[in-house]
Design a protein around this motif. Sequence first.
Motif, PDB file in Angstrom:
ATOM      1  N   SER A   1       1.511  10.037   2.486  1.00 23.64           N
ATOM      2  CA  SER A   1       0.539   8.940   2.526  1.00 23.64           C
ATOM      3  C   SER A   1      -0.249   8.506   3.725  1.00 23.64           C
ATOM      4  O   SER A   1       0.156   8.886   4.652  1.00 23.64           O
ATOM      5  CB  SER A   1       1.158   7.558   1.944  1.00 23.64           C
TER       6      SER A   1
ATOM      7  N   GLU B   1      -1.595   3.308   2.899  1.00 24.01           N
ATOM      8  CA  GLU B   1      -0.671   3.520   1.738  1.00 24.01           C
ATOM      9  C   GLU B   1       0.849   3.424   2.211  1.00 24.01           C
ATOM     10  O   GLU B   1       1.470   2.874   1.171  1.00 24.01           O
ATOM     11  CB  GLU B   1      -0.853   4.891   1.019  1.00 24.01           C
ATOM     12  N   GLN B   2       1.058   4.001   3.250  1.00 21.85           N
ATOM     13  CA  GLN B   2       2.435   3.770   3.888  1.00 21.85           C
ATOM     14  C   GLN B   2       2.800   2.163   3.851  1.00 21.85           C
ATOM     15  O   GLN B   2       3.864   1.495   3.505  1.00 21.85           O
ATOM     16  CB  GLN B   2       2.633   4.374   4.962  1.00 21.85           C
TER      17      GLN B   2
ATOM     18  N   TYR C   1       1.503  -0.399   2.200  1.00 21.72           N
ATOM     19  CA  TYR C   1       1.362  -0.788   0.848  1.00 21.72           C
ATOM     20  C   TYR C   1       3.131  -0.695   0.365  1.00 21.72           C
ATOM     21  O   TYR C   1       3.491  -1.328  -0.479  1.00 21.72           O
ATOM     22  CB  TYR C   1       0.344  -0.470  -0.062  1.00 21.72           C
TER      23      TYR C   1
ATOM     24  N   ASP D   1      -5.722  -5.666   4.728  1.00 19.30           N
ATOM     25  CA  ASP D   1      -4.836  -4.618   5.388  1.00 19.30           C
ATOM     26  C   ASP D   1      -4.319  -5.036   6.774  1.00 19.30           C
ATOM     27  O   ASP D   1      -3.287  -4.674   7.176  1.00 19.30           O
ATOM     28  CB  ASP D   1      -5.629  -3.195   5.500  1.00 19.30           C
TER      29      ASP D   1
ATOM     30  N   MET E   1      -2.044  -0.328  -7.701  1.00 22.20           N
ATOM     31  CA  MET E   1      -1.288   1.090  -7.012  1.00 22.20           C
ATOM     32  C   MET E   1       0.197   1.061  -7.489  1.00 22.20           C
ATOM     33  O   MET E   1       0.752   1.248  -6.666  1.00 22.20           O
ATOM     34  CB  MET E   1      -1.735   0.946  -5.806  1.00 22.20           C
TER      35      MET E   1
END
Length: 551
Positions: free
Chosen positions: A67, A71-72, A74, A111, A224
């Motif tokens: 990721s 993404e990590q 999340y 983010d 996601m």
Amino acid sequence: MASHDAITTATAAPAAAVPEVAPVFHPTVWGDFFINYNPEPLQMSEERMTERSNQLKEKIIGLFPCSTIVEQLYLVDTLQHLSVDQHFHEQIDSTLRSTHAGEFNSSSLHDVALRFRILRQQGFWVSPDVFSKFKDEDGAFHVNVTNDPRGLLSLYNAAHLFIHGETELEESISFARRHLESMEGRLEYPLAEQVRRALHLPLPRTLKRVEALHYMSEYKQELMHNSSILEFAKLDFNLLQRLHLKELKALSRWWKNLYREVGLNYSRDRVVECYFWAYTTYYEKEYTHARMILAKIIAIIIMTDDTYDVRATLVECKQLNEAIQRWEENATSLLPEYLQKFYLKLMSTFKEFEDELKPDEKYRVAFSTKAFQISSNNYLQEAEWFHQNHKPRFNDQVKVSSVCSGGPWVCVGLLVGMSDTATKEALEWALGCTDAVRACAEVTRFMNDLASFKRGKNKNDVASSVECYISEHGVASEVAIAKIGSLIEDAWKTTNQARFELPELLLPAVQRVANITISMPFMYDDKTDAFTFSSRLEGTIKRLFVNPIDF
């Protein structure tokens, strides 16, 4: 931790029977439910569930190295939201250390705020300057931010990890709240529900397991979402629920025998709620021992508090405190008959704690005993104030009643059964009642007092912090309540700050103390004491311990 709110007052007994008319608390809403309860069989055996969980766990571990940084983050947020992050401690720790050390140039408010919140919660310092890119030269947020509900929600939750002196984060909370409230009715599920919950109670102050119940039904709507993670979370919840039911059965039996043997029927019968409080500190499988010890300590706090508050005469309070300070069996001779069994049972329970610990852990019980003795001294001080009809100065009242809240003793007691986490340094820190421990005590005390003040003063209540502030400063109740509210916010800042200022060795203990503090807004929601008036907890307890998650 304890509260004095009584439901009714018993009729006066003959003079020879009891020295003081004692309030009668609402009876337990559970009775022998957990002693007799046998859950329905699950859809698959526990062995098969465990096997499937292990397969899914390996699959989830494989997501980390594949990721991006966002993404990590999340992924970590999802695992924490679903309350399964304890299974991925190594991966999460490695991810956050790497994320903290590296550059992060995202232009997404969501983010940036997510990274800020997750890192600060885990004890990594992040400057509030990371939000400067979303502001103009005057320090005001850009207009486009006001049209980003997801970013505003993330900012709102993140900013509640503020520390003393961070006025820019306090301003961010006000800004985000104002705009989230204005758009609340136009949002779609699940964001609408998440905003509603956060405006009631921000995520860093929300009980993790309660939030997990909400998020399990919401997660599949996320863009996601990962079906393996959701299945793993549901399996893990149901497996843990079976363990928690076994613990509740054993604890309920222990309590029933103790309550009957000791005969303190004037005290609150709240063992299920005591277990729930311990569970808010640590729900994980490996903390069975610690959870059971802490639940028993909380039960003892309640019995002791009620004895000082609603049953014993001032002379008997002094006798009981002297016996507790001496902490030896022959001190029973100091006590009236109805307290002798209680005192001996206290000593035997502490001895049981010691017997359950490994040889190199037994010393921890002495810390818990000392915390009990400190609490008892303060209970006696409150009793003297009450019997002398004395209203202390506000700071004196807070100093004593914060200890009487039970918070400081719980912060020591939660470490007794916690394997390697409970170092001598951690126990000394907790017993010293500084920073996060003092903040926990103050949040407990002030929220309890606000609930009591809303209900009205009871016959045996010592003057609360609210009353003492009104009396000392000659202000209206609204002013005193606002002041108490600001002190609660100061205590949260102290709790947050302890994560960065204390040695890393103490961080696991700090996080568990923070968990106890986080339980208080839930227990005293809407200025109501849900522990004493425990029917308010009945639905939550059923969802956590009785009703399995459907697949």
